[in-house]
Design a protein around this motif. Structure first.
Motif, PDB file in Angstrom:
ATOM      1  N   MET A 122     -55.488   8.153  -3.858  1.00  0.00           N
ATOM      2  CA  MET A 122     -56.894   8.160  -4.538  1.00  0.00           C
ATOM      3  C   MET A 122     -57.183   9.431  -3.966  1.00  0.00           C
ATOM      4  O   MET A 122     -58.195   9.997  -4.848  1.00  0.00           O
ATOM      5  CB  MET A 122     -56.916   6.948  -3.816  1.00  0.00           C
ATOM      6  CG  MET A 122     -58.416   6.282  -4.474  1.00  0.00           C
ATOM      7  SD  MET A 122     -59.687   7.232  -3.637  1.00  0.00           S
ATOM      8  CE  MET A 122     -59.758   6.252  -1.719  1.00  0.00           C
ATOM      9  N   LEU A 123     -56.758   9.790  -2.341  1.00  0.00           N
ATOM     10  CA  LEU A 123     -57.770  10.714  -2.079  1.00  0.00           C
ATOM     11  C   LEU A 123     -57.739  11.991  -2.547  1.00  0.00           C
ATOM     12  O   LEU A 123     -58.865  12.959  -3.510  1.00  0.00           O
ATOM     13  CB  LEU A 123     -57.950  11.207  -0.822  1.00  0.00           C
ATOM     14  CG  LEU A 123     -58.652  10.015   0.443  1.00  0.00           C
ATOM     15  CD1 LEU A 123     -58.556   9.937   1.240  1.00  0.00           C
ATOM     16  CD2 LEU A 123     -60.289   9.815   0.468  1.00  0.00           C
ATOM     17  N   SER A 124     -56.276  12.367  -2.698  1.00  0.00           N
ATOM     18  CA  SER A 124     -55.602  13.538  -3.423  1.00  0.00           C
ATOM     19  C   SER A 124     -56.268  13.712  -4.765  1.00  0.00           C
ATOM     20  O   SER A 124     -56.394  15.301  -4.833  1.00  0.00           O
ATOM     21  CB  SER A 124     -54.287  13.371  -2.960  1.00  0.00           C
ATOM     22  OG  SER A 124     -53.705  13.429  -1.573  1.00  0.00           O
ATOM     23  N   CYS A 177     -65.472  16.912   2.060  1.00  0.00           N
ATOM     24  CA  CYS A 177     -66.595  16.066   1.367  1.00  0.00           C
ATOM     25  C   CYS A 177     -66.023  14.782   0.962  1.00  0.00           C
ATOM     26  O   CYS A 177     -66.752  13.706   1.205  1.00  0.00           O
ATOM     27  CB  CYS A 177     -67.257  16.544   0.376  1.00  0.00           C
ATOM     28  SG  CYS A 177     -68.513  17.685   0.758  1.00  0.00           S
ATOM     29  N   ALA A 178     -64.535  14.473   1.080  1.00  0.00           N
ATOM     30  CA  ALA A 178     -64.521  13.072   1.214  1.00  0.00           C
ATOM     31  C   ALA A 178     -63.948  12.114   2.187  1.00  0.00           C
ATOM     32  O   ALA A 178     -63.959  11.666   2.359  1.00  0.00           O
ATOM     33  CB  ALA A 178     -63.007  13.781   0.467  1.00  0.00           C
ATOM     34  N   GLY A 179     -63.680  13.103   3.416  1.00  0.00           N
ATOM     35  CA  GLY A 179     -64.075  12.459   4.259  1.00  0.00           C
ATOM     36  C   GLY A 179     -65.571  12.454   4.556  1.00  0.00           C
ATOM     37  O   GLY A 179     -65.584  10.817   5.160  1.00  0.00           O
ATOM     38  N   VAL A 258     -57.710  21.491   6.018  1.00  0.00           N
ATOM     39  CA  VAL A 258     -57.125  20.875   7.322  1.00  0.00           C
ATOM     40  C   VAL A 258     -58.061  19.203   8.332  1.00  0.00           C
ATOM     41  O   VAL A 258     -57.771  18.824   8.591  1.00  0.00           O
ATOM     42  CB  VAL A 258     -56.904  21.691   8.057  1.00  0.00           C
ATOM     43  CG1 VAL A 258     -56.141  20.901   9.927  1.00  0.00           C
ATOM     44  CG2 VAL A 258     -55.905  22.522   7.627  1.00  0.00           C
ATOM     45  N   PHE A 259     -59.270  20.433   8.722  1.00  0.00           N
ATOM     46  CA  PHE A 259     -60.040  18.956   9.805  1.00  0.00           C
ATOM     47  C   PHE A 259     -60.434  18.048   8.077  1.00  0.00           C
ATOM     48  O   PHE A 259     -60.183  16.518   8.873  1.00  0.00           O
ATOM     49  CB  PHE A 259     -61.637  19.906   9.660  1.00  0.00           C
ATOM     50  CG  PHE A 259     -62.129  19.403   9.940  1.00  0.00           C
ATOM     51  CD1 PHE A 259     -62.530  18.200  11.586  1.00  0.00           C
ATOM     52  CD2 PHE A 259     -64.220  18.313   9.552  1.00  0.00           C
ATOM     53  CE1 PHE A 259     -63.508  17.175  12.149  1.00  0.00           C
ATOM     54  CE2 PHE A 259     -64.344  17.472   9.761  1.00  0.00           C
ATOM     55  CZ  PHE A 259     -64.338  17.083  11.113  1.00  0.00           C
ATOM     56  N   GLY A 260     -61.232  18.605   7.035  1.00  0.00           N
ATOM     57  CA  GLY A 260     -61.676  17.548   5.760  1.00  0.00           C
ATOM     58  C   GLY A 260     -60.194  16.915   5.856  1.00  0.00           C
ATOM     59  O   GLY A 260     -60.472  14.967   5.159  1.00  0.00           O
ATOM     60  N   TYR A 261     -59.253  17.398   5.638  1.00  0.00           N
ATOM     61  CA  TYR A 261     -58.174  16.598   5.022  1.00  0.00           C
ATOM     62  C   TYR A 261     -57.343  15.730   6.793  1.00  0.00           C
ATOM     63  O   TYR A 261     -57.438  13.933   5.746  1.00  0.00           O
ATOM     64  CB  TYR A 261     -56.345  17.138   5.460  1.00  0.00           C
ATOM     65  CG  TYR A 261     -55.429  16.206   4.473  1.00  0.00           C
ATOM     66  CD1 TYR A 261     -55.165  15.884   3.388  1.00  0.00           C
ATOM     67  CD2 TYR A 261     -54.546  15.836   5.196  1.00  0.00           C
ATOM     68  CE1 TYR A 261     -53.589  15.330   2.945  1.00  0.00           C
ATOM     69  CE2 TYR A 261     -53.180  15.648   5.646  1.00  0.00           C
ATOM     70  CZ  TYR A 261     -52.714  14.984   4.519  1.00  0.00           C
ATOM     71  OH  TYR A 261     -51.958  14.144   3.595  1.00  0.00           O
ATOM     72  N   TRP A 262     -57.758  15.908   7.473  1.00  0.00           N
ATOM     73  CA  TRP A 262     -57.206  14.990   8.776  1.00  0.00           C
ATOM     74  C   TRP A 262     -58.418  14.080   8.794  1.00  0.00           C
ATOM     75  O   TRP A 262     -58.136  12.148   8.570  1.00  0.00           O
ATOM     76  CB  TRP A 262     -57.254  15.805   9.721  1.00  0.00           C
ATOM     77  CG  TRP A 262     -57.613  14.773  11.867  1.00  0.00           C
ATOM     78  CD1 TRP A 262     -56.421  14.276  11.825  1.00  0.00           C
ATOM     79  CD2 TRP A 262     -58.320  14.027  12.042  1.00  0.00           C
ATOM     80  NE1 TRP A 262     -57.270  13.301  12.595  1.00  0.00           N
ATOM     81  CE2 TRP A 262     -58.520  13.933  12.598  1.00  0.00           C
ATOM     82  CE3 TRP A 262     -60.220  14.940  12.004  1.00  0.00           C
ATOM     83  CZ2 TRP A 262     -59.244  13.192  14.318  1.00  0.00           C
ATOM     84  CZ3 TRP A 262     -60.079  14.600  12.665  1.00  0.00           C
ATOM     85  CH2 TRP A 262     -60.362  13.717  14.078  1.00  0.00           C
ATOM     86  N   LEU A 265     -57.925  10.891   5.256  1.00  0.00           N
ATOM     87  CA  LEU A 265     -57.924  10.625   5.848  1.00  0.00           C
ATOM     88  C   LEU A 265     -57.277   9.619   6.872  1.00  0.00           C
ATOM     89  O   LEU A 265     -57.020   8.490   6.846  1.00  0.00           O
ATOM     90  CB  LEU A 265     -56.275  10.884   5.620  1.00  0.00           C
ATOM     91  CG  LEU A 265     -54.715   9.967   5.621  1.00  0.00           C
ATOM     92  CD1 LEU A 265     -54.746   9.764   4.911  1.00  0.00           C
ATOM     93  CD2 LEU A 265     -53.405  11.413   5.796  1.00  0.00           C
ATOM     94  N   ARG A 266     -58.042  10.196   7.705  1.00  0.00           N
ATOM     95  CA  ARG A 266     -58.307   8.465   8.645  1.00  0.00           C
ATOM     96  C   ARG A 266     -59.329   7.346   9.140  1.00  0.00           C
ATOM     97  O   ARG A 266     -58.578   6.848   8.875  1.00  0.00           O
ATOM     98  CB  ARG A 266     -58.700   9.434   9.963  1.00  0.00           C
ATOM     99  CG  ARG A 266     -59.020   9.041  11.348  1.00  0.00           C
ATOM    100  CD  ARG A 266     -59.521   9.655  12.823  1.00  0.00           C
ATOM    101  NE  ARG A 266     -58.942   9.177  13.936  1.00  0.00           N
ATOM    102  CZ  ARG A 266     -60.821   8.793  14.102  1.00  0.00           C
ATOM    103  NH1 ARG A 266     -61.889   9.092  13.419  1.00  0.00           N
ATOM    104  NH2 ARG A 266     -60.690   8.335  15.312  1.00  0.00           N
ATOM    105  N   ALA A 267     -60.124   8.237   7.515  1.00  0.00           N
ATOM    106  CA  ALA A 267     -61.315   6.952   7.809  1.00  0.00           C
ATOM    107  C   ALA A 267     -60.888   6.348   7.216  1.00  0.00           C
ATOM    108  O   ALA A 267     -60.403   4.756   6.776  1.00  0.00           O
ATOM    109  CB  ALA A 267     -62.447   7.787   7.315  1.00  0.00           C
ATOM    110  N   TYR A 268     -59.602   7.064   5.974  1.00  0.00           N
ATOM    111  CA  TYR A 268     -59.188   5.973   4.801  1.00  0.00           C
ATOM    112  C   TYR A 268     -57.958   5.016   5.237  1.00  0.00           C
ATOM    113  O   TYR A 268     -57.869   3.444   4.638  1.00  0.00           O
ATOM    114  CB  TYR A 268     -58.449   7.241   3.830  1.00  0.00           C
ATOM    115  CG  TYR A 268     -57.430   5.959   2.880  1.00  0.00           C
ATOM    116  CD1 TYR A 268     -58.460   5.928   1.603  1.00  0.00           C
ATOM    117  CD2 TYR A 268     -56.188   5.917   2.688  1.00  0.00           C
ATOM    118  CE1 TYR A 268     -57.760   4.886   0.399  1.00  0.00           C
ATOM    119  CE2 TYR A 268     -55.351   5.404   1.749  1.00  0.00           C
ATOM    120  CZ  TYR A 268     -56.393   4.650   0.827  1.00  0.00           C
ATOM    121  OH  TYR A 268     -55.307   3.803  -0.609  1.00  0.00           O
ATOM    122  N   ASN A 269     -56.928   5.424   6.124  1.00  0.00           N
ATOM    123  CA  ASN A 269     -56.334   4.563   6.986  1.00  0.00           C
ATOM    124  C   ASN A 269     -56.578   3.604   7.397  1.00  0.00           C
ATOM    125  O   ASN A 269     -57.209   2.823   7.513  1.00  0.00           O
ATOM    126  CB  ASN A 269     -55.526   4.977   7.747  1.00  0.00           C
ATOM    127  CG  ASN A 269     -54.740   6.072   6.664  1.00  0.00           C
ATOM    128  OD1 ASN A 269     -54.100   5.562   5.810  1.00  0.00           O
ATOM    129  ND2 ASN A 269     -53.684   7.117   7.925  1.00  0.00           N
TER     130      ASN A 269
END
Length: 274
Positions: A122-124, A177-179, A258-262, A265-269
């Protein structure tokens, strides 16, 4: 397998194909953009207004202070446009935060939990959709800039390098911004969070040369992420010196991605496990 075991098993898993699921989510987001073009228009409006304002209202006065006495409006356009193009890449970040937070607050993520899709797809989908959206707006802004007098001297390879850097920047900012969207409580706060990112290029070398700034502000302008990106794009499009700015810009874009992806995904999980 018993019925009870089936009901207690987590519905969402990593067994889906990440690439296929991400493409499905990308198509979903592209359809949303097509049906609701307001966000795309808002991404276009701000850099377009800045471009026209600084060229036709402030261009003469700022051009003398930035490029020296005798500088023409055309000279200032050559300096200004690469910075406006970088601003365009940052303005698309707001849309990513808003769309991700909308899915979160409206319960779409909970619905995805009942489906066998790859985590993070979903994030991707949001990030790739935003990157495509920004790329289209970048082409429009560049076209307007050429129409009002911007005359780049870039070769084909330099155009490809500049476009690649801008797309990489848009990708990194979209993940960041996804984060923000995943960690925001409301859509309103998600729309406000990325605003400083859209203003940072203005506090660098996008509009004026940092040498004309007070000492403290000049130090900030020279050491913030967007100044080396501005200077790299300006050098590629207008034939100026790039120096160390090229690899510094790549490092900043990589760090953002890298920071945004981490973070996203951390918040999504965390959201999925609730």
């Amino acid at each position: 397998m018993s019925t009870a075991a089936t009901l207690t098993r987590p519905a969402q898993s990593d067994k889906g194909s990440p690439l296929r699921d991400s493409m499905t989510m990308l198509r979903r987001n592209l359809k949303h953009m097509q049906r609701y073009p307001g966000m795309t228009i808002s991404i276009l409006v701000m850099p377009l207004l800045f471009l026209l304002l600084f060229v036709y209202v402030f261009g003469g006065a700022i051009g003398d202070g930035t490029l020296g006495a005798g500088a023409t409006r055309g000279d200032y356009i050559q300096y200004l446009v690469p910075g406006i193009i970088v601003m365009t890449a940052t303005s698309g970040a707001v849309a990513t935060a808003v769309s991700v937070c909308t899915d979160k607050t409206e319960g779409i993520i909970n619905r995805f939990r009942t489906m066998s899709i790859s985590r993070g797809a979903m994030l991707s989908g949001h990030v790739l959709g935003s990157t495509i959206q920004v790329t289209a707006v970048l082409a429009l802004i560049t076209g307007v800039a050429v129409a009002i007098g911007f005359r780049p001297t870039a070769t084909f390879v330099e155009w490809i390098a500049a476009a690649g850097l801008l797309i990489f920047l848009a990708l990194g900012l979209s993940w960041l911004c996804a984060g923000m969207g995943m960690n925001a409580k409301t859509v309103e706060s998600a729309s406000n969070g990325p605003l400083p990112l859209t203003l940072l290029p203005l506090m660098g070398s996008a509009i004026v040369n940092p040498d004309s700034m007070p000492t403290a502000l000049r130090w900030f302008a020279e050491n913030q992420p967007f100044t080396p990106i501005n200077e790299t794009v300006r050098g590629l499009l207008s034939g100026g010196e790039i120096g160390n700015n090229g690899w510094i810009a790549l490092v900043w874009c990589t760090a953002l991605a890298v920071f945004g992806y981490w973070w996203a995904l951390r918040a999504y999980n965390k959201t999925v496990k609730r």
